[in-house]
Design an enzyme around this catalytic site. Sequence first.
Site, PDB file in Angstrom:
ATOM      1  N   GLY A  60     -21.253  60.964  44.290  1.00 23.22           N
ATOM      2  CA  GLY A  60     -21.639  62.108  44.509  1.00 23.22           C
ATOM      3  C   GLY A  60     -21.844  62.722  43.114  1.00 23.22           C
ATOM      4  O   GLY A  60     -21.807  62.323  42.129  1.00 23.22           O
ATOM      5  N   CYS A  87     -17.603  55.466  42.018  1.00 23.98           N
ATOM      6  CA  CYS A  87     -18.162  56.240  41.082  1.00 23.98           C
ATOM      7  C   CYS A  87     -17.425  57.448  41.178  1.00 23.98           C
ATOM      8  O   CYS A  87     -16.506  57.580  40.647  1.00 23.98           O
ATOM      9  CB  CYS A  87     -19.658  56.611  41.436  1.00 23.98           C
ATOM     10  SG  CYS A  87     -20.566  57.257  40.210  1.00 23.98           S
ATOM     11  N   TYR A  88     -17.976  58.558  41.742  1.00 21.72           N
ATOM     12  CA  TYR A  88     -17.415  59.817  41.766  1.00 21.72           C
ATOM     13  C   TYR A  88     -15.830  59.735  42.404  1.00 21.72           C
ATOM     14  O   TYR A  88     -14.777  60.203  42.182  1.00 21.72           O
ATOM     15  CB  TYR A  88     -18.090  60.840  42.495  1.00 21.72           C
ATOM     16  CG  TYR A  88     -17.328  62.322  42.507  1.00 21.72           C
ATOM     17  CD1 TYR A  88     -17.409  63.229  41.704  1.00 21.72           C
ATOM     18  CD2 TYR A  88     -16.587  62.718  43.721  1.00 21.72           C
ATOM     19  CE1 TYR A  88     -16.795  64.389  41.698  1.00 21.72           C
ATOM     20  CE2 TYR A  88     -16.034  63.920  43.941  1.00 21.72           C
ATOM     21  CZ  TYR A  88     -16.165  64.792  42.683  1.00 21.72           C
ATOM     22  OH  TYR A  88     -15.489  65.857  42.850  1.00 21.72           O
ATOM     23  N   HIS A 181     -21.805  51.136  41.770  1.00 18.03           N
ATOM     24  CA  HIS A 181     -22.099  51.035  43.050  1.00 18.03           C
ATOM     25  C   HIS A 181     -22.331  49.890  43.811  1.00 18.03           C
ATOM     26  O   HIS A 181     -23.465  49.202  43.606  1.00 18.03           O
ATOM     27  CB  HIS A 181     -23.411  51.835  43.350  1.00 18.03           C
ATOM     28  CG  HIS A 181     -23.249  53.401  42.998  1.00 18.03           C
ATOM     29  ND1 HIS A 181     -22.881  54.421  43.814  1.00 18.03           N
ATOM     30  CD2 HIS A 181     -23.392  54.047  41.868  1.00 18.03           C
ATOM     31  CE1 HIS A 181     -22.765  55.433  43.306  1.00 18.03           C
ATOM     32  NE2 HIS A 181     -23.004  55.437  42.071  1.00 18.03           N
ATOM     33  N   GLU A 183     -22.642  49.223  46.678  1.00 21.18           N
ATOM     34  CA  GLU A 183     -23.432  49.360  48.259  1.00 21.18           C
ATOM     35  C   GLU A 183     -24.835  49.172  48.097  1.00 21.18           C
ATOM     36  O   GLU A 183     -25.650  48.839  48.915  1.00 21.18           O
ATOM     37  CB  GLU A 183     -23.081  50.760  48.781  1.00 21.18           C
ATOM     38  CG  GLU A 183     -23.548  51.895  48.018  1.00 21.18           C
ATOM     39  CD  GLU A 183     -22.523  52.299  47.130  1.00 21.18           C
ATOM     40  OE1 GLU A 183     -21.814  51.606  46.339  1.00 21.18           O
ATOM     41  OE2 GLU A 183     -22.410  53.630  46.752  1.00 21.18           O
ATOM     42  N   ASP A 238     -35.637  52.585  70.617  1.00 19.64           N
ATOM     43  CA  ASP A 238     -34.433  52.972  70.974  1.00 19.64           C
ATOM     44  C   ASP A 238     -34.371  53.851  72.362  1.00 19.64           C
ATOM     45  O   ASP A 238     -33.073  53.515  73.105  1.00 19.64           O
ATOM     46  CB  ASP A 238     -34.145  54.716  70.225  1.00 19.64           C
ATOM     47  CG  ASP A 238     -34.186  54.276  68.645  1.00 19.64           C
ATOM     48  OD1 ASP A 238     -34.196  53.193  68.415  1.00 19.64           O
ATOM     49  OD2 ASP A 238     -34.739  55.057  67.783  1.00 19.64           O
ATOM     50  N   LYS A 380     -30.357  51.449  63.342  1.00 15.61           N
ATOM     51  CA  LYS A 380     -31.519  50.856  63.864  1.00 15.61           C
ATOM     52  C   LYS A 380     -31.314  49.365  64.265  1.00 15.61           C
ATOM     53  O   LYS A 380     -31.698  48.717  65.408  1.00 15.61           O
ATOM     54  CB  LYS A 380     -32.756  51.097  63.257  1.00 15.61           C
ATOM     55  CG  LYS A 380     -34.089  50.808  63.844  1.00 15.61           C
ATOM     56  CD  LYS A 380     -34.633  52.050  64.453  1.00 15.61           C
ATOM     57  CE  LYS A 380     -36.042  51.932  65.011  1.00 15.61           C
ATOM     58  NZ  LYS A 380     -36.353  53.332  65.873  1.00 15.61           N
TER      59      LYS A 380
END
Length: 524
Positions: A60, A87-88, A181, A183, A238, A380
């Site tokens: 963040g 991180c944060y 990070h 991710e 979708d 998606k």
Amino acid sequence: MATTTHQKLLIIDFGSQVSQLIARRLREAQIYCEIHPYHQVTEDFIRLDFQPQAIILSGGPESVTQPDCPLPPPAIYEMNIPILGICYGQQVMMQQLGGRVEQGHPREFGRAILTPADRHKANHDPLLTGLFEESEEIVWMSHGDRVTQLADGFEVVAQSCHAPMAAVADPVKKFYGLQFHPEVHHTVNGAQIIANFGRLAGFRGDWTMSSFHDRARVKLRREIGDAHVICGLSGGVDSVVTAALIHRALPGQLTCVFVDHGLLRENEVRDVASLYQKHFNIPLEVVDASQRFLNALQGVKEPEAKRKIIGKHFIDIFKQQAAKITGATHLAQGTLYPDVIESVSPSGGPSATIKSHHNVGGLPEQLGLQLVEPLRELFKDEVRKLGRELGLPRQFLQRHPFPGPGLAIRCPGEVTQEKMDILRKADTIFIDQIRKHGLYDDIWQAFATLLPVKSVGVMGDDRTYEFVCALRAVTSIDGMTADSFAFSHAFLSETASKIVNEVRGINRVLYDITSKPPGTIEWE
Ligand code: XMP
């Protein structure tokens, strides 16, 4: 509120730009997770409602060195479940547990090299299993503050040049902290770290499409019972998957409505109708309202005004159609997970409206129908997987996204029938070329735009004075950011000459190489 019965992981979001990627990586490891903003996560929510098996604290923009910084409920550290702080999230965990965080000098942004504190220990650390096959790992950092003193029970597992506590662990409590990070794509083995965290937290990887499909069918039957459902189609993946899922769960209880607003691509109505009737035998009402939309758009040039007119007429027509379908009490929509995540805005406030997006959102209240959104938990690419489970033809599942207002927002300036006809032809040639060269699946979205500009050209011995067409093709993960696709020059010149030769009304072709941001994908 969580609605699932399988193992769940909670991501507490502190406003990182990349929180969604944590969820993506977990889903790839077949772990079900939800992202919730920190200010909505109370102790009761965690203990009584969500009941996660593990928690991840996201990064963040705030600093734990400031008073009033965002915090998770301290009770999470008493719940006897594994926690990973990123991180944060690492800094917040360290501070709440009695360690110290200071503003880092220097700050560290971008690529960094991670080395193990003790090679043997790092190799046996459950979070870093499979890493350090080489002596170091490439990771991605983005931090100003850093941990300078560990909380009791923690030890350093790995460090970077400017973050001596880049990976820390309390192996007894299964609390882990990463300054980098995992991710993001740039952390080379980041997905492995996230999967390792799931494994050490006891996740079995039960989030599979076939298990989702089974649960979704049961849930739809319970939710809808004997009632009749209507589903507005856009031709996009979708709504197609939503309809197929409901039809499979409740055969005979679904009617689809497809409003042809005259702003569709070539053969769109025919292709969608044939999919529904031939493949599924789902009743489909096609409403030809093209003249009505063209009339309403006459003389309108301003992009937002065009969008609002299209949205309003779409709703009016859908309303009229819905009223004709006897017994319809439910409305199905293909809402996806990214649409429902209430992420924390890094600026602290609502983001600016760039474009008023149009789909069937906003309909339920006005129609008095109950909303059914079976894809609310999916990303998606998961929707595409579900479509495959349901046996939908590949050409429908791999389709590029197409916006609700259709070709109107690919025709800056006034929309006319003549311009729509020209644009449809150019678009078809461009997409055919992309398919012929085997590039369709490498591109997130590609289309032609007809510019409100005429230019002088020469064909044979004659002067021409015709429209300019701009081609756009982008790569993207989620449409939020995008890069122009790097076609070869040969491809672009072959396509440009095909368009100019075959489409009367266009004598010049451009290729748009703007990324998003600062551009957007569509021109309006
Ligand atoms: P922009 O142009 O905002 O587009 O970068 C991002 C993605 O959203 C699609 N798009 C829409 N989709 N209704 C939709 O259903 C809309 O009003 C709309 N406007 C843009 C666009 O095609 C791209 O995939």
